[in-house]
Design a protein around this motif. Structure first.
Motif, PDB file in Angstrom:
ATOM      1  N   CYS A 163       0.827  -1.210   0.000  1.00 53.82           N
ATOM      2  CA  CYS A 163       0.000   0.000   0.000  1.00 53.82           C
ATOM      3  C   CYS A 163       0.864   1.264   0.000  1.00 53.82           C
ATOM      4  O   CYS A 163       1.878   1.334   0.705  1.00 53.82           O
ATOM      5  CB  CYS A 163      -0.918   0.016   1.217  1.00 53.82           C
ATOM      6  N   PHE A 164       0.441   2.232  -0.779  1.00 49.36           N
ATOM      7  CA  PHE A 164       1.052   3.551  -0.805  1.00 49.36           C
ATOM      8  C   PHE A 164      -0.010   4.573  -0.409  1.00 49.36           C
ATOM      9  O   PHE A 164      -1.150   4.499  -0.882  1.00 49.36           O
ATOM     10  CB  PHE A 164       1.585   3.887  -2.196  1.00 49.36           C
ATOM     11  N   TYR A 165       0.374   5.520   0.427  1.00 46.98           N
ATOM     12  CA  TYR A 165      -0.551   6.532   0.933  1.00 46.98           C
ATOM     13  C   TYR A 165      -0.252   7.854   0.251  1.00 46.98           C
ATOM     14  O   TYR A 165       0.843   8.395   0.363  1.00 46.98           O
ATOM     15  CB  TYR A 165      -0.396   6.628   2.451  1.00 46.98           C
ATOM     16  N   ARG A 175       5.358   4.271   3.353  1.00 52.39           N
ATOM     17  CA  ARG A 175       5.320   4.536   1.906  1.00 52.39           C
ATOM     18  C   ARG A 175       4.286   5.641   1.652  1.00 52.39           C
ATOM     19  O   ARG A 175       3.168   5.391   1.216  1.00 52.39           O
ATOM     20  CB  ARG A 175       4.974   3.250   1.143  1.00 52.39           C
ATOM     21  N   LYS A 176       4.686   6.849   1.954  1.00 52.56           N
ATOM     22  CA  LYS A 176       3.772   7.992   1.929  1.00 52.56           C
ATOM     23  C   LYS A 176       4.354   9.091   1.041  1.00 52.56           C
ATOM     24  O   LYS A 176       5.530   9.422   1.144  1.00 52.56           O
ATOM     25  CB  LYS A 176       3.562   8.504   3.360  1.00 52.56           C
ATOM     26  N   SER A 221       0.442   1.598   4.995  1.00 47.12           N
ATOM     27  CA  SER A 221       1.473   2.050   4.053  1.00 47.12           C
ATOM     28  C   SER A 221       2.883   1.868   4.596  1.00 47.12           C
ATOM     29  O   SER A 221       3.847   1.868   3.827  1.00 47.12           O
ATOM     30  CB  SER A 221       1.256   3.518   3.673  1.00 47.12           C
ATOM     31  N   TYR A 247      -4.598   4.470   6.820  1.00 49.50           N
ATOM     32  CA  TYR A 247      -3.644   4.631   5.726  1.00 49.50           C
ATOM     33  C   TYR A 247      -2.207   4.496   6.225  1.00 49.50           C
ATOM     34  O   TYR A 247      -1.375   3.835   5.597  1.00 49.50           O
ATOM     35  CB  TYR A 247      -3.799   6.007   5.069  1.00 49.50           C
TER      36      TYR A 247
END
Length: 226
Positions: free
Chosen positions: A117-119, A197-198, A194, A190
Motif C-alpha cells: 500500500c502507498f498513501y 510509503r507515503k 502504508s 492509511y
C-alpha cells in the motif's frame, strides 16, 4: 502476481496515478482497478462518464435522504473487496477513501492478496481546495448535472449542506473542520498499512523527480523493470 493499492482521501490523485502509470507501462499487461468506478449501478452506468460513484447519488438520493445511496456504496465496496484476488498479472488498485475501513472485508483482502500500500497525502485544507475545484469543474459536471437537485449530495457534511431543496457550499472554516474530522480515523488506517510509503499528493503533481521516484517504488513493488 503482486498487487499495489493506492490509499488516500478524496482528490489526492489516486485515479490519475492509476491511469498514468498503466499508460507508461502498458507493455506489462497491468490490471488496473478503480474501485469508485466499480460501484455505480450497472443498468445506469452505460458510458465511461456514467461509470462513477456520483451517479449512485443521482439515482438513489431522494430529497434530503442519502441513506439508500450510502448503504449501496458500502455494500458494493464490501463486495469489491471480497472479489479481489491475486492476479495473473501485476495489478494496481485505486481505493475509494473509505475502502480500507470496510471490516472485516479489508483485513480478509489484505491477508488473501498481501498488497503493498502507498498513501497519497493531502492536508485538510488541500483536500478542501481540491473538492471545491472538483465541484466547480464544468468539464466533470456539465450544466445539466450541476442543475440537478441532488448535485453535491456526495459532499454533505464535508463541503456542502442541504438548504432549500439543494446542496450548497458551506463556509471554508467549517468545511475544513468537517474534512479534518472525517480524515482523522482514515489517516490512521492509511498510515498503518502504508508502513512509511507515503507521498505528498501535490509533490507528485508538481515535481517530476518525486513522481519518478514514486513510480520506481511502485515498479519495485510489482516486480516489473523500468
Amino acid at each position: 502476481m503482486a498487487t499495489v493499492v493506492l490509499l488516500g482521501f478524496s482528490t489526492t490523485g489516486k485515479s490519475t496515478i492509476l491511469k498514468d502509470f498503466a499508460s507508461r507501462y502498458s507493455s506489462y499487461n497491468l490490471e488496473t482497478i478503480d474501485t469508485d468506478r466499480r460501484i455505480p449501478i450497472p443498468d445506469y452506468a452505460k458510458t465511461e462518464e456514467d461509470a462513477h460513484i456520483y451517479t449512485v447519488f443521482n439515482q438513489l438520493v431522494k430529497g434530503q435522504d442519502r441513506s439508500k445511496a450510502l448503504r449501496y456504496i458500502e455494500k458494493r465496496e464490501r463486495e469489491i473487496l471480497n472479489s479481489l484476488q491475486p492476479g495473473k498479472n501485476p495489478q494496481i488498485v485505486a481505493a475509494g477513501p473509505a475502502l480500507a475501513s470496510r471490516e472485516p472485508e479489508w483485513t480478509k483482502f489484505t491477508k488473501r492478496v498481501n498488497p503493498v500500500c502507498f498513501y497519497l497525502e493531502k492536508t485538510a485544507e488541500e483536500v478542501y481546495e481540491g473538492l471545491l475545484n472538483r465541484r466547480n469543474d464544468k468539464k466533470k459536471f456539465p450544466k445539466k448535472v450541476r442543475e440537478r437537485a441532488d448535485f453535491g449530495s456526495w459532499d454533505e457534511d464535508v463541503i456542502t449542506e442541504y438548504e432549500n431543496g439543494k446542496w450548497v457550499e458551506i463556509p471554508k472554516v467549517r468545511a475544513i473542520a468537517n474534512i479534518t474530522r472525517h480524515m482523522k480515523p482514515l489517516i490512521q488506517i492509511y498510515e498503518a498499512h502504508s508502513s512509511g510509503r507515503k507521498y505528498k499528493s501535490l509533490d507528485l503533481q508538481r515535481n517530476s523527480a518525486v513522481k519518478d521516484e514514486f513510480y520506481a517504488k511502485i515498479r519495485d513493488a510489482l516486480g516489473i523493470p523500468e
